[in-house]
Design an enzyme around this catalytic site. Structure first.
Site, mmCIF file in Angstrom:
data_model
loop_
_atom_site.group_PDB
_atom_site.id
_atom_site.type_symbol
_atom_site.label_atom_id
_atom_site.label_comp_id
_atom_site.label_asym_id
_atom_site.label_seq_id
_atom_site.Cartn_x
_atom_site.Cartn_y
_atom_site.Cartn_z
ATOM 1 N N MET A 110 0.614 -1.126 -0.046
ATOM 2 C CA MET A 110 -0.198 -0.361 0.432
ATOM 3 C C MET A 110 0.674 1.215 0.315
ATOM 4 S SD MET A 110 -3.263 -0.675 -0.107
ATOM 5 C CE MET A 110 -3.911 0.384 -0.179
ATOM 6 N N ARG A 111 2.161 1.355 0.241
ATOM 7 C CA ARG A 111 3.062 2.717 0.052
ATOM 8 C C ARG A 111 2.925 3.291 -1.095
ATOM 9 N NH1 ARG A 111 7.662 0.342 1.599
ATOM 10 N NH2 ARG A 111 7.444 0.446 4.140
ATOM 11 N N ALA A 112 3.059 2.710 -1.805
ATOM 12 C CA ALA A 112 2.496 3.580 -3.817
ATOM 13 C C ALA A 112 1.862 4.218 -3.339
ATOM 14 C CB ALA A 112 2.441 2.427 -4.515
#
Length: 706
Positions: free
Chosen positions: A280-282
């Site tokens: 989910m970092r993107a």
């Protein structure tokens, strides 16, 4: 002190300037990784950015640059009460720092050092801040970040993610704030970062030199003017620099008011899902980048074009599955995804591609270039670039990239001693054949160099390293970096009465301190010597051979090795790839490798001996591993077999660890590769025996039989 090149005087490189400006507006974006060939103004642009950052207010005398309005409650120099500068006294202010982390820095230089002797003897935390403390509220710049040791990169990125640095040594703990703009530059030709480390950089930018004559002329003109009189050149750009400085400050003030609507948020999530980005970092980075883009353009609402630009900056480096994949993004697919998820809120702001030119009050945006303008004044920012640039065993993550590969080719083989159809050595009159396609790479068994080395940190062979399991102790040579507590106490205990100990504290002197001796893994130089002669092509094995070498290259990447590639065919041997950390370059050279001609095995081995001799002078601590890929045949010249044997014994006498990948196939086997391995003092394996799943199956069978 040298005068930095003005940021606004950079020629072209709009995407680079934009990414740096966005991080200056919102450090929460997570920094930027700049990838590009040498001489593309990577370092120049980063150093120029620091001059544009607003000054920071600091608590006077605080070594950790605490903000007087919100001091760090855990600051080692604290506590600092709010308003610590006192009534009527201004807080100290200074320019934002640009701190450079050298590739060869130690862990203590990065995170800081504890005085272990004072901690044991006096029970006090005597802490010397490191570069992370110096960079707090400024810019931390790592040139050639791909060459930085893995454990330093881990420490660096953990601090960037948490906003704090932790130093833990033998029960003594220190924590301090470390929030900074992280910028890394790298030349992909010198090796790649691991995918999990690439993901920790918020944005990435690819830069390249312009191929337009006029643009290159402007680069040279400005650089020569700067070199001739830096002060005068900088003065000419002072107005543009001040305008950029004010724009960054204004965008920072506007940032908290920017609204990220549901429509834009859905576009972000749909884009990350469509491109199959892990984790989910993107999504979070894209949201922060799109918000910063809106603030940079002077708007309070995020538009579709902000989401599109954020995707182009935040996603390409997160889509790589293995080191042989080129970073990039399919822009047509991106546009289709954004159009499909476009919401009704976007139409209220002028629609995709239209709202980026107007602010909320309907007036024209002061930046004619829009969010993609990169921050430089449009009247002076010509295209091009500034020509100055600043001077592991695998973690078994190859499952992401490895696919079951085909075994050796099974085409019909001629009888022993008989050339294949079409002429000697597998081609018309021994001529060159087109390059064969490699089979899919697979996970290989672990190959290592015997003994205990002391080379660069990696993940292949056993070595004495700064990190790993403790195997003993010794007296420190220079500064103590890893205390062996038990050995230190054992050395100090017999002297306590003579030293007049009267309390519970242990009286420790310098001579008592013991350094821990640790054993870990090192990276090696893996030199491939590949037979590209007609004897290999004639048996239609070159595709499988290339697949095996490609698999070993992937393994070398994961184990943090340097690699080199020698090929031999016809009458000579060629150094196709000088030793480098860029395994993807090795894969590219391998893919275009033609075959045909005679088999000068001795020339290939002698070339390997010469390359290794030079590399021992350049990097004596890095031990080599020679991988010879051949069927063992030797033709051409007088006594080719005897000459090859003498060349092999020469390598063995130099202590070179060797593995021979035996590519001989057919119902009748001559055992020539095995004989070569014996002369080299190494081992011979078949391509099938290289596969890790073959080794695993063998272990399971043994356990089942037991």
């Amino acid at each position: 002190m040298s005068i930095p090149y003005p940021f606004s005087a950079l020629v072209g490189q709009e995407e680079l300037r934009l990414a740096l400006a966005l991080n200056a507006v919102s450090p929460a974006v997570g920094g930027v990784l700049v990838r590009g060939e040498k001489g593309t103004a990577k370092s120049t642009a980063v150093r120029a950015l620091s001059a544009l950052l607003p000054e920071v207010a600091v608590v006077p005398g605080c070594r950790f640059s605490c903000d007087p309005a919100a001091p760090d409650p855990a600051c080692p120099d604290g506590p600092h009460p709010v308003g610590a500068h006192g009534a009527g006294e201004s807080a100290a202010s200074r320019p934002a720092r640009l701190v450079e982390l050298p590739v060869g820095a130690s862990e203590d230089r990065l995170v800081g050092a504890l005085d272990i002797e004072r901690a044991l003897a006096d029970g006090v935390k005597a802490f010397e801040p490191g570069l992370l403390a110096d960079a707090h509220r400024g810019v931390l710049y790592v040139d050639e970040v791909n060459l930085l040791h893995d454990h330093l990169v881990d420490l660096l990125l953990d601090a960037a993610a948490m906003g704090a640095s932790y130093v833990e040594r033998e029960g003594v703990s220190v924590r301090h704030a470390a929030r900074f703009l992280l910028v890394g530059t790298m030349n992909p030709e010198e090796g790649e970062l691991r995918p999990q480390l690439l993901d920790r950089f918020g944005l990435t930018v690819e830069v390249a030199a312009s191929r337009e004559t006029d643009e290159r002329v402007e680069v040279v003109r400005r650089r020569l003017a700067y070199d001739a009189d830096p002060a005068a050149f900088t003065a000419r750009w002072a107005g543009e620099e001040e305008a950029l400085r004010q724009r960054i400050a204004a965008a920072r003030r506007l940032l908290p008011d920017v609204r990220l609507g549901d429509a834009a948020l859905r576009q972000i999530a749909a884009t990350c899902a469509a491109f199959e980005v892990d984790g989910m970092r993107a999504d979070i980075v894209m949201a922060r980048t799109a918000t910063a883009l809106a603030a940079w353009a002077g708007r309070t609402v995020v538009l579709a074009e902000d989401v599109r630009q954020a995707a182009l900056l935040a996603l390409p480096h997160r889509r790589r599955r293995n080191p042989f994949d080129a970073p990039g993004l399919d822009e047509d697919r991106l546009d289709e995804t954004l159009e499909r998820e476009a919401g009704s809120d976007e139409g209220d702001e002028g629609g995709e591609g239209g709202g980026g030119r107007e602010g909320d009050d309907g007036e024209e945006d002061p930046d004619p270039d829009g969010p993609g303008g990169g921050g430089a004044p449009p009247q002076d920012a010509g295209p091009g670039q500034d020509g100055a640039d600043g001077a592991d065993g695998g973690d078994d993550r190859s499952g992401d990239a490895a696919h079951p590969g085909a075994g050796p080719g099974s085409g019909p083989a001629p009888a022993p001693g008989q050339d294949s159809p079409g002429g000697p050595e597998g081609g018309p009159a021994g001529g060159e054949r087109p390059a064969a396609a490699a089979t899919e790479p697979y996970r290989t068994r672990a190959l290592s160099v015997p003994g205990l080395g002391e080379g660069a940190a990696g993940r292949r062979s056993r070595a004495r390293t700064a990190h790993g399991r403790t195997t003993g102790d010794r007296r420190p040579e220079g500064a103590l970096t890893a205390l062996h507590l038990t050995a230190t106490i054992r050395a100090a205990a017999p002297h306590q009465r003579a030293r007049g100990r009267s309390g519970p504290g242990l009286v420790v002197r310098r001579d008592d301190l013991r350094q821990a001796v640790r054993e870990g893994r090192e990276g090696n130089l893996v030199l491939f010597v590949v037979d590209a002669s007609g004897s290999m092509a004639a048996r239609q094995r070159m595709g499988a051979v290339k697949g095996a070498v490609l698999s070993l290259l992937l393994d070398a990447y994961q184990r943090r090795d340097k690699v080199g590639l020698i090929t031999f065919r016809g009458a000579t041997a060629e150094l196709a790839l000088p030793p480098t950390s860029s395994v993807d370059t090795g894969a590219a050279r391998l893919a275009s490798l033609p075959t045909g001609g005679r088999t000068p095995l001795a020339a290939g081995l002698l070339k390997a001996h010469e390359v290794l001799r030079v590399e021992r002078l350049r990097d004596p601590a890095r031990r080599p591993l020679l991988v010879v890929v051949t069927d063992g045949r030797a033709t051409g010249g007088a006594e080719p077999v005897a000459l090859a044997a003498r060349a092999a014994r020469l390598l063995a006498a130099a202590g070179t660890a060797a593995v021979v990948v035996d590519c001989e196939s057919g119902p009748v086997r001559l055992g020539l590769a095995a004989a070569l391995a014996e002369e080299l003092g190494g081992v011979a394996v078949t391509p099938g025996e290289l596969r890790a799943d073959t080794v695993s199956a063998l272990v399971k069978d043994v356990r089942r039989a037991a």
